[in-house]
Design an enzyme around this catalytic site. Structure first.
Site, PDB file in Angstrom:
ATOM      1  N   CYS A 242     -31.277  53.975 -43.839  1.00  0.00           N
ATOM      2  CA  CYS A 242     -31.951  55.211 -43.419  1.00  0.00           C
ATOM      3  C   CYS A 242     -33.345  54.831 -42.952  1.00  0.00           C
ATOM      4  O   CYS A 242     -34.192  54.443 -43.772  1.00  0.00           O
ATOM      5  CB  CYS A 242     -32.035  56.232 -44.549  1.00  0.00           C
ATOM      6  SG  CYS A 242     -32.977  57.712 -44.084  1.00  0.00           S
TER       7      CYS A 242
ATOM      8  N   MET B  43     -32.770  60.443 -36.472  1.00  0.00           N
ATOM      9  CA  MET B  43     -32.682  59.451 -37.537  1.00  0.00           C
ATOM     10  C   MET B  43     -33.573  58.266 -37.152  1.00  0.00           C
ATOM     11  O   MET B  43     -33.612  57.853 -36.000  1.00  0.00           O
ATOM     12  CB  MET B  43     -31.246  58.974 -37.716  1.00  0.00           C
ATOM     13  CG  MET B  43     -30.256  60.109 -37.986  1.00  0.00           C
ATOM     14  SD  MET B  43     -29.732  61.001 -36.507  1.00  0.00           S
ATOM     15  CE  MET B  43     -28.507  59.871 -35.869  1.00  0.00           C
TER      16      MET B  43
END
Length: 396
Positions: free
Chosen positions: A104, A318
């Site tokens: 992430c 993201m």
């Protein structure tokens, strides 16, 4: 009938970039969850509140979106020249599944500050005032991330005036460097384009055939042209997430692209690899109004990008996909580069549903193959709550 009491586990709830997650030190987890496996997965599922057939994660710390259904485990690094090992778990909302297949990038912005505050970084490496450089080993994908964390009076500085579209309030800027984001574990950049091509023809039975750039940088990502799907590239979340047929089409593209990239053996395996690859669509710049009401002018961006995460259009972008965008934009001939005008570039500013983001990448050719030495972007991070999370003692 006796019921198991709840147990307390030290944890911190942090925002990193445009995501939120529950952070743990490995040493604080119950012993049977300190190793990868079913016990750890069950624990994290219960912490977040999954699987939840209602899709709300009411009985846990999750926020019922891919951006808020996340967990992080940190430990002192076992690798030379690194401070901390960072492991990321993307928790499914309605399924009993934790995806460990990728990083992430947004929560990466919070790793350095949590590592410092949790005593995982040598105090001698932390200045009284200035910038602390935290060397992070990203264990999911075997990559190095360098976080530049501001320090004030010996403590992590979280407040500031850095604004990040997709985050309501300003905070202190954290610069991230993703080193060799497309190299494999041997440092070979040949895996950046798994098919060996900058642009492929991707056949998706029942959906169509699309031009696609399939790249492994930051996170495996499949880029397609917005126009080929009937979109302008300026769409906001409701235009995609409110259309079940569109979501099914994107999932089919993702599944067949994953097979072409060698990530899975059969399209049916995509259900067990929800976090990767990502699928995104790109378009040349046009003006639009972001989800906040902010006007984004065509002159202020180089291209438009919209990306899906865990089956839904992301509200912003993201962080790992931003690395893929920056990398692909730096390489002439990719769909991302062509949407941005087709010129060689070391940085790109793209429009996403919440506004804009700038990401830089250093790309060069070595023996006829493209290599990217680093991708750079700025995010911010902030502790939201710290203390303990509680879970039933028989939950894992």
């Amino acid at each position: 009938m006796a019921h198991a009491a709840q147990i307390k586990i030290p944890a911190t709830y942090l925002r990193g970039g445009t995501s939120k997650g529950v952070f743990f030190r490995l040493q604080d987890l119950p012993e049977r969850a300190q190793q990868p496996g079913p016990a750890r997965d069950a624990l994290l599922l219960r912490v977040i509140g999954s699987p939840d057939p209602y899709g709300k994660q009411i009985d846990g710390m999750g926020g019922a979106t891919s951006s808020t259904s996340k967990t992080v485990i940190l430990a002192p690094s076992t690798r030379p020249d690194h401070d901390v090992d960072y492991l990321f778990g993307q928790v499914a909302i309605d399924k009993a599944f934790v995806d460990w297949s990728g990083n992430c990038g947004n929560l990466s912005a919070a790793v350095g500050s949590f590592a410092i505050s949790s005593g995982l970084v040598d105090p001698a490496r932390i200045p009284r005032n200035g910038i602390a450089t935290v060397r992070i080993w990203q264990a999911n994908i075997a990559k190095t991330i360098i976080a530049h964390v501001p320090i004030s009076d010996g403590e992590v500085q979280e407040t500031g005036d850095f604004e990040l579209d997709g985050v309501t309030f300003p905070a202190a800027e954290v610069q991230l460097e993703f080193l060799d984001p497309a190299a494999d574990e041997d440092g070979d950049g040949g895996a950046m384009f798994p098919t060996g091509k900058l642009v492929d023809e991707l056949l998706v039975p029942g959906v169509g055939t699309f031009q696609a750039t399939m790249i492994n940088a930051g996170i495996p990502t499949i880029f397609v042209n917005a126009a080929d799907l009937g979109y302008s590239g300026s769409e906001l979340q409701d235009a995609i997430n409110g259309d079940p047929q569109a979501l099914a089409r994107f999932e089919a593209i993702r599944a067949y692209g994953a097979v072409r990239m060698g990530l899975i053996g059969h399209v049916d395996d995509a259900a067990q690899r929800q976090h990767t690859p990502k699928v995104a669509f790109v378009a040349p710049p046009v003006g639009y109004t972001a989800s906040s009401g902010k006007a984004v002018a065509a002159a202020d961006i180089d291209l438009l990008v919209r990306a899906l995460s865990m089956g839904k259009l992301h509200h912003a972008m993201m962080g790992t996909a931003a690395v893929a965008i920056g990398t692909a934009a730096a390489i002439p001939g990719t769909l991302v580069n062509l949407a941005a005008g087709g010129e060689p570039r070391s940085a790109v500013r793209f429009g996403h549903p919440s506004g804009t983001l700038r990401v830089g990448a250093e790309a060069r050719q070595v023996d006829g193959q493209w290599r990217v030495t680093k991708a750079i972007m700025s995010r911010s991070a902030r502790v939201l709550m710290e203390g303990w999370v509680r879970v039933p003692g028989d939950a894992f």
